[in-house]
Design a protein around this motif. Structure first.
Motif, PDB file in Angstrom:
ATOM      1  N   UNK A   4     -34.502 -89.913  35.994  1.00 24.61           N
ATOM      2  CA  UNK A   4     -35.614 -90.433  35.207  1.00 24.61           C
ATOM      3  C   UNK A   4     -36.932 -89.927  35.783  1.00 24.61           C
ATOM      4  N   UNK A   5     -37.923 -89.975  34.947  1.00 27.18           N
ATOM      5  CA  UNK A   5     -39.306 -89.692  35.336  1.00 27.18           C
ATOM      6  C   UNK A   5     -40.108 -90.919  34.937  1.00 27.18           C
ATOM      7  N   UNK A   6     -40.888 -91.449  35.864  1.00 28.58           N
ATOM      8  CA  UNK A   6     -41.735 -92.616  35.592  1.00 28.58           C
ATOM      9  C   UNK A   6     -43.194 -92.181  35.656  1.00 28.58           C
ATOM     10  N   UNK A   7     -43.913 -92.405  34.578  1.00 29.64           N
ATOM     11  CA  UNK A   7     -45.333 -92.077  34.498  1.00 29.64           C
ATOM     12  C   UNK A   7     -46.104 -93.391  34.498  1.00 29.64           C
ATOM     13  N   UNK A  72     -43.470 -81.899  31.487  1.00 26.68           N
ATOM     14  CA  UNK A  72     -43.370 -80.958  30.368  1.00 26.68           C
ATOM     15  C   UNK A  72     -42.125 -81.259  29.546  1.00 26.68           C
ATOM     16  N   UNK A  73     -42.302 -81.304  28.235  1.00 23.11           N
ATOM     17  CA  UNK A  73     -41.204 -81.519  27.300  1.00 23.11           C
ATOM     18  C   UNK A  73     -40.891 -80.197  26.613  1.00 23.11           C
ATOM     19  N   UNK A  74     -39.619 -79.825  26.612  1.00 24.97           N
ATOM     20  CA  UNK A  74     -39.196 -78.584  25.976  1.00 24.97           C
ATOM     21  C   UNK A  74     -38.799 -78.857  24.532  1.00 24.97           C
ATOM     22  N   UNK A 110     -44.455 -70.347  25.340  1.00 26.64           N
ATOM     23  CA  UNK A 110     -45.466 -70.813  24.393  1.00 26.64           C
ATOM     24  C   UNK A 110     -45.651 -72.299  24.672  1.00 26.64           C
ATOM     25  N   UNK A 111     -46.849 -72.712  25.022  1.00 24.25           N
ATOM     26  CA  UNK A 111     -47.038 -74.102  25.403  1.00 24.25           C
ATOM     27  C   UNK A 111     -48.400 -74.645  25.040  1.00 24.25           C
ATOM     28  N   UNK A 112     -48.537 -75.944  25.191  1.00 30.20           N
ATOM     29  CA  UNK A 112     -49.791 -76.656  24.972  1.00 30.20           C
ATOM     30  C   UNK A 112     -49.857 -77.789  25.984  1.00 30.20           C
ATOM     31  N   UNK A 113     -51.062 -78.110  26.407  1.00 31.17           N
ATOM     32  CA  UNK A 113     -51.284 -79.093  27.461  1.00 31.17           C
ATOM     33  C   UNK A 113     -52.269 -80.151  26.991  1.00 31.17           C
ATOM     34  N   UNK A 121     -51.184 -85.855  32.821  1.00 30.05           N
ATOM     35  CA  UNK A 121     -51.072 -84.545  32.182  1.00 30.05           C
ATOM     36  C   UNK A 121     -49.658 -84.319  31.666  1.00 30.05           C
ATOM     37  N   UNK A 122     -49.589 -83.859  30.410  1.00 36.13           N
ATOM     38  CA  UNK A 122     -48.328 -83.575  29.737  1.00 36.13           C
ATOM     39  C   UNK A 122     -48.376 -82.174  29.141  1.00 36.13           C
ATOM     40  N   UNK A 123     -47.212 -81.640  28.888  1.00 35.36           N
ATOM     41  CA  UNK A 123     -47.075 -80.321  28.283  1.00 35.36           C
ATOM     42  C   UNK A 123     -45.944 -80.383  27.270  1.00 35.36           C
ATOM     43  N   UNK A 124     -46.083 -79.615  26.215  1.00 31.31           N
ATOM     44  CA  UNK A 124     -44.990 -79.360  25.284  1.00 31.31           C
ATOM     45  C   UNK A 124     -44.830 -77.848  25.266  1.00 31.31           C
ATOM     46  N   UNK A 125     -43.606 -77.369  25.490  1.00 35.31           N
ATOM     47  CA  UNK A 125     -43.421 -75.916  25.588  1.00 35.31           C
ATOM     48  C   UNK A 125     -42.137 -75.461  24.926  1.00 35.31           C
ATOM     49  N   UNK A 126     -42.151 -74.191  24.550  1.00 38.74           N
ATOM     50  CA  UNK A 126     -40.989 -73.517  23.954  1.00 38.74           C
ATOM     51  C   UNK A 126     -40.768 -72.243  24.755  1.00 38.74           C
ATOM     52  N   UNK A 127     -39.512 -71.983  25.112  1.00 34.42           N
ATOM     53  CA  UNK A 127     -39.179 -70.793  25.893  1.00 34.42           C
ATOM     54  C   UNK A 127     -38.509 -69.723  25.040  1.00 34.42           C
TER      55      UNK A 127
END
Length: 133
Positions: A4-7, A72-74, A110-113, A121-127
């Protein structure tokens, strides 16, 4: 790899107003929400873990987003990066770098922050490569 990740968050209702629609748009399911604790966790459909959790710090001290921390979420498609970044900003998030290629990471990145309403800080990215037309 992760359990898990806790923010951490300071204002749980405000954080839930941000994260509930964002997690739904990412295709994640709410596993639990305990406003009295206060914390909530999401997971991928059909699995129990890993969990993405938001909640107040367990030590009772004020939340501090820190420097250099990011989750970061893929996603599968570059269009998803664009859509989720726009949604995060509509929900009160702060832009930290709009959608686009980041070839210094790798040729297909390809990503966004953005930051959530608590400053995390969060990221959404595509590889994946850009689809052929």
């Amino acid at each position: 790899m992760f359990s898990h990740i806790h923010v951490g968050v300071g204002d749980f209702p405000r954080a839930m107003a941000f994260y509930e629609p964002l997690m739904t748009a990412l295709g994640l399911e709410l596993k639990f929400v305990e406003p009295e604790h206060p914390w909530a966790g999401w997971k991928a459909p059909g699995s129990d873990r890993p969990l993405f959790i938001v909640g107040v710090p367990h030590d009772g001290e004020p939340h501090d987003p820190g420097n250099g921390q990011m989750t970061a979420f893929q996603v599968a498609r570059r269009a998803d990066v664009d859509r989720l970044h726009a949604l995060a900003l509509e929900l009160g998030g702060m832009d930290e770098g709009g959608p686009g290629p980041r070839p210094h990471y790798h040729a297909d990145y390809y990503g966004a922050y953005f930051r959530d309403t608590e400053g995390n800080k969060l990221c959404v990215c595509c590889h994946a490569p850009e689809p052929a037309l």
